[in-house]
Design an enzyme around this catalytic site. Structure first.
Site, PDB file in Angstrom:
ATOM      1  N   CYS A 329      14.885  13.506  72.819  1.00  0.00           N
ATOM      2  CA  CYS A 329      15.475  14.035  71.597  1.00  0.00           C
ATOM      3  C   CYS A 329      14.497  14.257  70.441  1.00  0.00           C
ATOM      4  CB  CYS A 329      16.669  13.212  71.160  1.00  0.00           C
ATOM      5  SG  CYS A 329      16.706  11.529  71.746  1.00  0.00           S
ATOM      6  N   ARG A 358      10.693   4.512  80.920  1.00  0.00           N
ATOM      7  CA  ARG A 358      11.368   3.391  80.276  1.00  0.00           C
ATOM      8  C   ARG A 358      10.939   2.121  80.974  1.00  0.00           C
ATOM      9  NH1 ARG A 358      17.494   5.912  79.575  1.00  0.00           N
ATOM     10  NH2 ARG A 358      16.816   7.693  78.334  1.00  0.00           N
ATOM     11  N   GLN A 376      15.073  13.726  83.141  1.00  0.00           N
ATOM     12  CA  GLN A 376      16.454  13.918  82.704  1.00  0.00           C
ATOM     13  C   GLN A 376      16.729  15.402  82.602  1.00  0.00           C
ATOM     14  OE1 GLN A 376      16.440  11.796  78.927  1.00  0.00           O
ATOM     15  NE2 GLN A 376      18.176  10.609  79.690  1.00  0.00           N
ATOM     16  N   ASP A 378      18.193  17.137  80.436  1.00  0.00           N
ATOM     17  CA  ASP A 378      18.656  16.950  79.074  1.00  0.00           C
ATOM     18  C   ASP A 378      19.016  18.277  78.428  1.00  0.00           C
ATOM     19  OD1 ASP A 378      19.150  15.376  76.932  1.00  0.00           O
ATOM     20  OD2 ASP A 378      17.149  14.481  76.896  1.00  0.00           O
ATOM     21  N   HIS A 380      20.100  19.609  74.166  1.00  0.00           N
ATOM     22  CA  HIS A 380      20.597  19.329  72.821  1.00  0.00           C
ATOM     23  C   HIS A 380      21.338  20.555  72.355  1.00  0.00           C
ATOM     24  CE1 HIS A 380      17.028  16.683  73.302  1.00  0.00           C
ATOM     25  NE2 HIS A 380      17.984  15.809  73.044  1.00  0.00           N
ATOM     26  N   LYS A 459      29.671   8.119  73.141  1.00  0.00           N
ATOM     27  CA  LYS A 459      29.343   9.013  74.252  1.00  0.00           C
ATOM     28  C   LYS A 459      30.455   9.083  75.280  1.00  0.00           C
ATOM     29  CE  LYS A 459      26.927   5.331  76.660  1.00  0.00           C
ATOM     30  NZ  LYS A 459      25.922   4.966  77.618  1.00  0.00           N
ATOM     31  N   HIS A 505      23.948  15.677  72.684  1.00  0.00           N
ATOM     32  CA  HIS A 505      22.849  15.312  73.525  1.00  0.00           C
ATOM     33  C   HIS A 505      23.542  15.116  74.862  1.00  0.00           C
ATOM     34  CE1 HIS A 505      19.218  12.574  73.650  1.00  0.00           C
ATOM     35  NE2 HIS A 505      19.800  12.375  74.799  1.00  0.00           N
TER      36      HIS A 505
END
Length: 637
Positions: A329, A358, A376, A378, A380, A459, A505
């Site tokens: 992000c 991570r 990911q 991902d 946005h 979420k 997200h």
RNA sequence: GCCGACGUAGCUCAGCCGGUAGAGCAGCUGAUUCGUAAUCAGCAGGCCAGCGGUUCGAAUCCGCUCGUCGGCUCCA
């Protein structure tokens, strides 16, 4: 006089308050034998409870699904009783029923699976004694008195609301329990202890380490056998084993928790991503890419330094501190902020297949399912407040469409504000309402997880159920009320003023690595044609036919198929066996007949062989199957 | 990170109470030229995860480290 109404509407009257067992006996002996508990006016109670007023009654027999739950709870008690007999210093804590059985957390010296036979033998003894199980109700003060020397139970009693507290007794064994239970221990007919592990008292790392012992129980030995068989089958699908056997990926001590993808694994990976890009293009997304290592200041600005530091990797470059990104992000924020935006551009759907790292605890790593480095899928989405609902519905539809392509089912969960979080109450409420509105508009039932949201917003989680019946969180939709502020993002509205965009997200597959692991288990290593690393194996019957096989191969390859020729001097049987074990969806044997007639003989993974296909017919069928991403292994029906 | 189990050839595994390592498959070489799940023979392959200790002697016993696996969410 007591009037009892049964579920089918029939009523019966009794002179004096009967117990459930007496009611059952009045109907038939067989019924009485199979009754485990009952529901009186919607309340689940023991069978030996007297029904002292007019009531709706439903007898729960061994055939009802909730009977299994009730009996497993008794099984947990039987196990606890056995352990107390065998281990004098054991102290009981909690022993609930879980999805496939039960467990009991016990404060005792560590034990291993080698100790199970002894415990199981003792349990068997208790079961064969058919000890009656009795409920006893006491006051909270009495309960505390009873547990003076049992610190865990005492703590549990203290946490209970004032009022009556129930105990259950079977022989010399007494346990604090809400109940209900089956009438006697003999109902625990088929059981097995499965595994043991450490667990913390109250799930708190700072408190006592307990021994958790898992077991399962069924009414029927056959059911237990079937369940154990299922566990065996699930083990065979283990993606770590299959991934290694199929040469898809490997793990190395040199990078724990970080997978290495082999050439074949990358073919599957790319097939997944080709599909992903196709769907996202159609859904109006653009694709971006941000760096992996970014300055520490960025993470301070985003709030990750404060809230996520313990999961991050850091490094120094030229005397400046950098962090390896755990999320995409902040980078995405920088891209959005690098140009001015008009309300006319919104929504902006910016996707990124981002590689994140991570630092997960060493003990939680697990194949591709739980790794330290992963990609990911991902995105946005920057938009106005009014767009939230439709954007969320669109994401859910995209999720549904994509999972359906893989033949996967899913369910939805809404997670609300956690303790450790940033933002005002109003902002959280607004965001949670927005997600709820999207979910309601989409129309699928969902579950609520209080306090399970991300630190920056609530979420929606999308959970897939895998071959081992475990659910995995894959997709997620998170409303972020914090980053647009922290990065001072804006767009120019119709009023020519600057406004703050709303951002979500989201991921669909979640971690590509984990998703691939789930797919391997889901398909048991037999990928459908469109995902298969090698789609076609060409097996010349003898050395003389190898050049012809190569000729055919060149044509298929030029047509875009992933092919391999096995021209080793080996028996056909061997080549077929190996191609089959490698799960190649189309196995072509090339003999003199095929060469002369210009036809093909195809073996598919369902074991069927189709002879005499023309090349054209073959290719038409294969391309149809692959481009429509069909899942069936039987390609030539 | 914590608890437990485990780590022997590329893979699957054997190696009892300590006497310096073994099988099948895979690999290599040779023969076999084969019609839908293993053709035959020979050869080669190991610092027994790493480090340290006990011992005349350690794959085997003990300790530490690394890694893998099952758990550590389910609240009477």
């Amino acid at each position: 006089m007591v009037n009892i109404t049964f579920p089918d509407g029939i009523q019966k009257s009794y002179e004096k308050p009967p117990t459930g067992l007496e009611v059952a006996q009045g109907i038939s002996e067989g019924l009485a034998r199979n009754c485990v508990a009952m529901e009186v006016n919607g309340q689940r109670v023991d069978l030996n409870t007297p029904i002292d007023e007019d009531a709706d009654l439903r007898l729960i027999t061994t055939r009802d699904p909730e009977a299994l739950e009730i009996m497993r709870h008794t099984a947990a008690h039987v196990m606890a009783q056995a352990i107390l007999r065998l281990y004098k210093n054991a102290r009981l804590t909690i022993g609930p029923v879980v999805e496939d059985g039960f467990y009991y957390d016990i404060d005792m010296a560590p034990i291993s699976e080698d100790d199970f036979p002894r415990i199981e033998a003792e349990m068997k003894k208790i079961v064969s004694e058919k000890t009656p199980i009795r409920r006893r109700e006491v006051s909270k003060v009495e309960a505390k008195q009873f547990y003076l020397t049992e610190p865990y139970k005492l703590e549990m009693v203290s946490d209970l609301p004032d009022g009556t507290i129930s105990f259950y007794e079977q022989g010399e064994f007494t346990d604090l329990c809400r109940g209900p239970h089956v009438p006697h221990t003999g109902f625990v007919r088929a059981f097995k202890l499965l595994k043991t592990s450490g667990a913390y008292w109250r799930a708190d790392q700072n408190r006592e380490q307990l021994q958790r012992i898992y077991g399962t129980a069924f009414f029927d030995k056959k059911d237990l056998k079937q369940y154990l068989h299922f566990l065996e089958e699930a083990k065979k699908r283990n993606h770590r084993k299959l991934g290694e056997a199929l040469d898809l990926f490997s793990f190395h001590d040199e990078a724990p928790g970080m997978p290495f993808f082999h050439a074949r694994g990358m073919v599957v990976w790319n097939a997944i991503l080709d599909y992903w890009r196709e769907e996202h293009r159609n859904a109006g997304y653009v694709e971006t890419k941000t760096p992996i290592i970014l300055r520490k200041e960025l993470w301070e600005q985003s709030g990750h330094w404060e809230n996520y530091r313990e999961n991050m990797y850091f490094t120094d470059i030229d005397e400046a501190e950098y962090a390896v990104k755990p999320m995409n992000c902040p980078g995405g924020m920088l891209i959005y902020g690098s140009t001015r935006h008009s309300y006319r551009e919104l929504p902006i759907r910016a996707a990124e297949i981002g590689l994140v790292h991570r630092h997960e605890l060493s003990g939680v790593l697990s194949g591709l399912f739980r790794v330290r480095a992963f990609h990911q899928d991902d995105a946005h989405i920057f938009m106005t407040q009014e767009m939230i609902e439709t954007e969320i519905v669109d994401v859910l539809r995209l999720v549904e469409r994509m999972y359906a392509t893989f033949g996967l089912g899913f369910h939805l969960e809404l997670s609300t504000r956690p303790e450790k979080s940033i933002g005002t109450d109003e902002a959280w409420e607004m965001a949670t309402d927005g997600l709820r509105a999207g979910l309601d508009a989409y129309g699928m039932a969902y579950q609520i997880n209080e306090g399970d949201g991300a630190f920056y917003g609530p979420k929606i989680d999308v959970h897939i159920k895998d071959a081992l019946n475990r659910t995995w969180q894959c997709g997620t939709i998170q409303l972020d009320m914090s980053l647009p502020d922290r990065f001072d993002l804006g767009y120019i509205g119709p009023d020519n003023e600057k406004h703050r965009p709303v951002m979500i997200h989201r991921t669909v597959l979640g971690s590509i690595e984990r998703f691939l692991g789930i797919l391997i288990e889901h398909f048991a290593g037999k990928f459908p044609l469109w995902l298969a690393p090698v789609q076609v194996a060409l097996l010349p019957i003898n050395d003389d036919l190898a050049p012809y096989a190569e000729e055919v191969n060149a044509k298929f390859r030029a047509a875009g198929l992933r092919t391999a020729v096995d021209s080793r001097t080996e028996s056909l049987n061997r080549k077929v066996r190996e191609a089959q074990l490698a799960n190649v969806p189309l196995i072509l044997t090339i003999g003199a007949k095929e060469k002369e007639a210009g036809t093909l003989a195809v073996r598919t993974l369902d074991g069927k062989v189709t002879h005499g296909l023309t090349r054209e017919a073959f290719l038409n069928r294969v391309f149809d199957h692959a481009t429509h991403r069909r899942l069936e292994l039987a390609i030539f029906p």
